[in-house]
Design an enzyme around this catalytic site. Structure first.
Site, PDB file in Angstrom:
ATOM      1  N   HIS A   2     -22.875 -31.586  30.419  1.00 46.02           N
ATOM      2  CA  HIS A   2     -23.709 -31.509  31.898  1.00 46.02           C
ATOM      3  C   HIS A   2     -25.084 -32.007  31.748  1.00 46.02           C
ATOM      4  CE1 HIS A   2     -20.548 -29.827  34.325  1.00 46.02           C
ATOM      5  NE2 HIS A   2     -20.135 -29.130  33.384  1.00 46.02           N
ATOM      6  N   ASP A  27     -19.918 -25.291  28.300  1.00 43.01           N
ATOM      7  CA  ASP A  27     -18.671 -25.640  28.699  1.00 43.01           C
ATOM      8  C   ASP A  27     -18.570 -27.143  29.047  1.00 43.01           C
ATOM      9  OD1 ASP A  27     -20.635 -25.466  30.686  1.00 43.01           O
ATOM     10  OD2 ASP A  27     -19.261 -25.670  32.394  1.00 43.01           O
ATOM     11  N   GLU A  28     -17.291 -27.476  29.301  1.00 49.36           N
ATOM     12  CA  GLU A  28     -16.845 -28.807  29.739  1.00 49.36           C
ATOM     13  C   GLU A  28     -17.316 -30.026  29.121  1.00 49.36           C
ATOM     14  OE1 GLU A  28     -15.502 -27.826  34.364  1.00 49.36           O
ATOM     15  OE2 GLU A  28     -17.505 -28.508  34.006  1.00 49.36           O
ATOM     16  N   ALA A  29     -17.646 -29.717  27.789  1.00 48.88           N
ATOM     17  CA  ALA A  29     -18.127 -30.971  27.123  1.00 48.88           C
ATOM     18  C   ALA A  29     -17.181 -32.118  26.655  1.00 48.88           C
ATOM     19  CB  ALA A  29     -18.642 -30.374  25.833  1.00 48.88           C
ATOM     20  N   PHE A  30     -16.696 -32.695  27.854  1.00 46.47           N
ATOM     21  CA  PHE A  30     -15.391 -33.659  27.934  1.00 46.47           C
ATOM     22  C   PHE A  30     -16.112 -34.945  26.850  1.00 46.47           C
ATOM     23  CE2 PHE A  30     -15.500 -31.828  32.400  1.00 46.47           C
ATOM     24  CZ  PHE A  30     -14.585 -31.184  32.311  1.00 46.47           C
TER      25      PHE A  30
END
Length: 534
Positions: free
Chosen positions: A241, A306-309
């Site tokens: 993000h 979070d969400e470290a894609f």
């Protein structure tokens, strides 16, 4: 008789008799509580239209005292300000002769006066309030009771944030977790990195205006919240993000930035900070050195996580572990989203549980696939598969969970029930992330933070309870308040009250009285048909 208080008190007894509260009624307080009493007088004037006064000849006596308080156990969990000896328990006694409010600390007295304020507002009519004789001995179940506010996707100016602080204070929530950085914008000054605000703060989601908080504005917000016993905790989102950072400092970005168009004016970036580059850590240290002093009341820094894609698990774990050490080296503790439990963490780290396993298991994947770009589906599926082990892994490492499950505490999901105000129906259909099933006001209180959190067996494993409001679909202050109220009071009920189950008709009766203060303060609130509003 159930008093119209939210959250529900630990112990209440009522008796015969009443007391009339009217203009000019005096409040006697010791000098150290004078400012607190003055704010109470002003709040009652706004909420109930009754002008009390601080006077030597009192109808209300306020004092520091511990009598009877030990009938209620101390709170469990962690405090965002790190104080070990703080005590929010209080006593409130109303007789035909007057009112007495007491607690062992100023904070406890403030909670007691907040209950008195709610009662005066609920019973106010034609310039006075007739209160029933009652005795309340109360204290919170959990020490951390908060709201996470997204100011990155929509920049909410300081005046709006102060209104949110007022809402938190009214319902005895004591943490405002400010999500000040994300892909869509960077909202806080870092003097050594001026491009973060010169470039990274420009714009928000879609065509919404951007903005940021100056250091002076942060100081004012933090002080305003502290006066109301609310601790502001900053979140610096990393290693994912991070698109706003890459816009400001392209040299921190990978050679190729991958993103997915979400089709709603937003895109999801799949690139992350690289833990193997020295420049990454120079940036992180600069940010921590600038942000931490701006939030002196907070013992914690939220590092996101979070969400470290697209980031390999090993690289993500390495990033989290080093970020934790950098925060700890600066005398602060770490809180992060549940994915940080995939790293090696210690018991002093708080892990924010958000991906509700119950909701993941019951998700309609056909419906999700119709709303989510095909390119994103396998990425989400992989993340959800890993999520099931996050809470057990955090608990196994001795960490406590900050409970924020999507099913009950994400306030950006659509309202399920209709509004009794026909003018709100258009907003109800438009605001709220459609990927989430709609939720009713009743849904928000028919659960328990221990019983409904996987792996948790006792209050001792819970750091606290925190709602979250994300602003992908929320563009204005009115829309923000529409999604917060009355859900925020339900979050407070679950965080403070020691009742593990909530009787809906009884709660709805208490909730109905809250709209009087909301109307007086001109807060926008959802007029659910499930409640017979006062």
């Amino acid at each position: 008789m159930n008093l119209p208080l939210i959250p529900a008190p630990a112990a209440t007894t009522t008796s015969d008799g009443t007391l009339v509260i009217g203009d000019g009624l005096g409040i006697a307080v010791p000098p150290e509580l004078a400012d607190l009493a003055a704010r109470f007088v002003e709040d009652v004037r706004i909420d109930a239209g009754i002008a009390l006064s601080v006077a030597a000849s009192p109808g209300v006596t306020v004092l520091i005292d511990s009598a009877g308080i030990d009938d209620v156990a101390p709170a469990s969990g962690l405090r965002a300000d790190g104080k070990d000896l703080a005590d929010e328990r209080y006593g409130l006694e109303i007789t035909s002769a007057g009112v007495r409010v007491w607690g062992p600390t100023a904070e406890g007295v403030h909670r007691g006066l907040t209950s008195l304020r709610q009662l005066i507002t609920a019973y106010a009519q034609d310039g006075s309030a007739t209160l029933p004789a009652a005795r309340v001995i109360d204290g919170p179940r959990f020490a951390w009771r908060g709201l996470s506010l997204d100011v990155a996707r929509t920049f909410h100016p300081p005046a709006v944030v102060r209104r949110v602080v007022d809402m938190c204070s009214l319902y005895k929530l004591n943490v405002l977790h400010l999500h000040v950085t994300d892909d869509q914008g960077w909202r806080i000054e870092v003097p050594s990195r001026p491009a973060l605000t010169e470039i990274g703060a420009c714009g928000a989601i879609g065509d919404r205006p951007g903005g940021y908080y100056t250091q002076a504005e942060v100081a004012e917000l933090v002080a305003y919240a502290a006066e109301r016993f609310v601790t502001v905790v900053p979140e610096i989102e990393m290693p994912g993000h991070i698109a706003a950072v890459f816009r400001a400092y392209p040299e921190l970005a990978p050679g190729e930035i991958r993103s997915i168009d979400l089709g709603n004016g937003a895109s999801l970036q799949l690139s992350t900070l690289d833990p193997d580059r020295a420049e990454t850590w120079e940036f992180v240290e600069d940010v921590l050195d600038a942000v931490i002093p701006q939030f002196p009341q907070s013992a914690y820094v939220h590092i996101g996580g979070d969400e470290a894609f697209g980031m390999p698990d090993e690289a993500h774990a390495a990033f989290v572990e080093r970020a934790v050490e950098l925060v700890r080296a600066r005398g602060k503790r770490v809180v992060g989203w549940q994915e940080i439990a995939r790293a090696s963490i210690s018991a002093d780290v708080a892990v924010q549980y958000w991906m509700d396993v119950h909701e993941v298991e019951s998700m309609d994947y056909d419906a999700v696939s119709s709303m989510v770009p095909a390119e994103l589906l396998p990425i989400l599926a992989e993340g959800l598969k890993k999520a099931a082990q996050d809470a057990p892994r955090a608990l196994a490492q001795g960490a406590r969970l900050l409970v924020s499950p999507t099913s009950w505490l994400y306030f950006d999901r659509p309202h399920a029930d209709a509004s009794s105000d026909a003018a709100q129906e258009e907003m109800r259909k438009r605001v709220g992330l459609p990927v989430y099933p709609a939720a009713s006001i009743r849904d928000s209180v028919e659960w328990d933070p221990v019983e409904n959190t996987p792996g948790v067996e006792s209050d001792a494993q819970v750091a606290g309870v925190e709602g979250a409001v994300w602003c992908e679909t929320i563009a204005t202050a009115d829309e923000l308040e529409f999604m917060l109220l009355p859900r925020l009071s339900g979050a407070a009920e679950k965080a403070w009250s020691r009742q593990t189950s909530t009787d809906w008709p009884e709660y709805a009766a208490r909730l109905s009285h809250q709209s009087k203060a909301w109307q007086q303060r001109e807060w926008t609130w959802f007029h659910s048909v499930e409640v017979d509003w006062a």
